[in-house]
Write a protein that holds these residues in place. Structure first.
Motif, PDB file in Angstrom:
ATOM      1  N   ASP A  97       0.860  -1.085  -0.012  1.00  0.00           N
ATOM      2  CA  ASP A  97      -0.044  -0.025   0.047  1.00  0.00           C
ATOM      3  C   ASP A  97       1.024   1.486  -0.059  1.00  0.00           C
ATOM      4  O   ASP A  97       1.135   2.112  -0.633  1.00  0.00           O
ATOM      5  N   ARG A 100       2.014   2.480  -2.852  1.00  0.00           N
ATOM      6  CA  ARG A 100       1.606   2.775  -4.770  1.00  0.00           C
ATOM      7  C   ARG A 100       0.809   4.350  -3.705  1.00  0.00           C
ATOM      8  O   ARG A 100       0.274   4.795  -4.748  1.00  0.00           O
ATOM      9  N   HIS A 130       5.568   6.299  -5.854  1.00  0.00           N
ATOM     10  CA  HIS A 130       4.780   5.052  -6.477  1.00  0.00           C
ATOM     11  C   HIS A 130       5.632   5.233  -8.073  1.00  0.00           C
ATOM     12  O   HIS A 130       5.814   6.572  -9.152  1.00  0.00           O
TER      13      HIS A 130
END
Length: 323
Positions: A97, A100, A130
């Motif tokens: 997570d 990203r 990211h």
């Protein structure tokens, strides 16, 4: 020095700060330039300096199985950073997570909302967010919106170690893997170190008259090429000259790669269960299988003599011992 793991560990009343971000594996001389400048800028501004780093290494999350060998574990990096004057280290768990997060979200969530950055100091090739889509130009652009300045440190440091290449963790790992301890030390500014707990091995060294500490190294450690090295073994705060063997012990048809250190001229040491460090000074010879145990013993005696001399020369010259 304060050490935080995750954004939630940062004190609620944390004020403005100077920040630098990176893996900083090894805290080598190139890293020292960046961190040193961040410390200088923080002192000029009268605010603390924070180093932001990641665990695990981002490449392991982005490309599983690609974790590079580590030049220093996080606690060692923190020690080295503290020695440079860093006030706090923030280790961010690098999760899928987190990987990203867009560059803009990273800036807001980390630099603005939590660390209240007054200035950010980075090298010219810094990338973030990211797919590493953020760079120093974007970082600078958003600094105008969020009231922080960006300073880029030119990593001009080059040395003979890499044929003139700029100092980097990648180059240092390559030199360690090749057994070039002098080259690695040139970049690191100190001998390369591995550490771990002393475990019981086959105890053949004891039987041969050269009892060794069999060091179970930490995961992903950058272990030098197979061979014999001169260096130092440190246990319980005592630093001892050592002859170090890295390899699979082909004399006895071994298959497991180990790091073993013989504390030169020390008798009766009991290091089992202790956490120790091994600093590599110089490569002595490659790993060999001898025609007989007697030939092995002659070679080991010669190795110890050579190691004793190399270490005495280094200590006499004031060479750093990796403290």
């Amino acid at each position: 020095m304060q050490r935080w793991r995750g954004l939630e560990d940062i004190p609620q009343d944390w004020g403005r700060s100077v920040v630098t971000i990176g893996s900083y594996d090894g805290v080598h001389r190139g890293h020292q330039l960046i961190i040193g400048r961040a410390v200088e800028r923080a002192r000029e501004l009268g605010v603390p300096v924070v180093v932001v780093t990641f665990e695990p290494h981002p490449s392991e999350v982005v490309r599983p199985g690609s974790h590079p060998p580590l030049l220093a574990p996080h606690h060692r990096r923190a020690e080295l950073m503290a020695g440079l004057g860093v006030d706090a280290v923030l280790v961010l768990p690098f999760t899928p997570d987190f990987s990203r997060l867009s560059p803009a979200d990273f800036i807001v969530k980390v630099l603005v909302d939590k660390l209240h950055a007054r200035a950010v100091v980075e090298g010219p090739n810094f990338r973030f967010g990211h797919k590493a889509s953020g760079d120093v130009a974007y970082l600078t652009e958003l600094g105008r919106t969020y009231d922080y300045e960006v300073e880029v440190v030119d990593l001009f440091v080059r040395g003979a170690a890499g044929g003139g290449e700029p100092f980097s963790s990648t180059l240092t790992r390559r030199l360690v893997a090749e057994g070039d301890m002098a080259g690695a030390a040139e970049i690191l500014g100190r001998p390369h170190r591995v550490e771990g707990v002393v475990v019981r091995g086959a105890q053949r060294g004891r039987e041969l008259g050269f009892p060794t500490a069999n060091v179970e190294t930490l995961p992903h450690t950058a272990v030098p090429a197979d061979g014999v090295y001169a260096g130092w073994l440190t246990a319980d705060g005592e630093r001892m000259p050592a002859a170090i063997s890295v390899g699979t012990n082909p004399q006895f048809d071994g298959t497991e790669r180990t790091v073993e250190a013989y504390a030169i001229d020390r008798v009766g040491l009991d290091l089992y269960g202790l956490h120790v460090t091994v600093d590599f000074l110089a490569y002595v010879r490659g790993q060999q299988k001898f025609d007989s145990i007697d030939a092995l013993l002659v070679a080991m005696a010669a190795d110890v003599t050579r190691c004793r001399q190399l270490i005495a020369d280094a200590d006499g010259a004031g060479a750093p011992g990796g403290a």
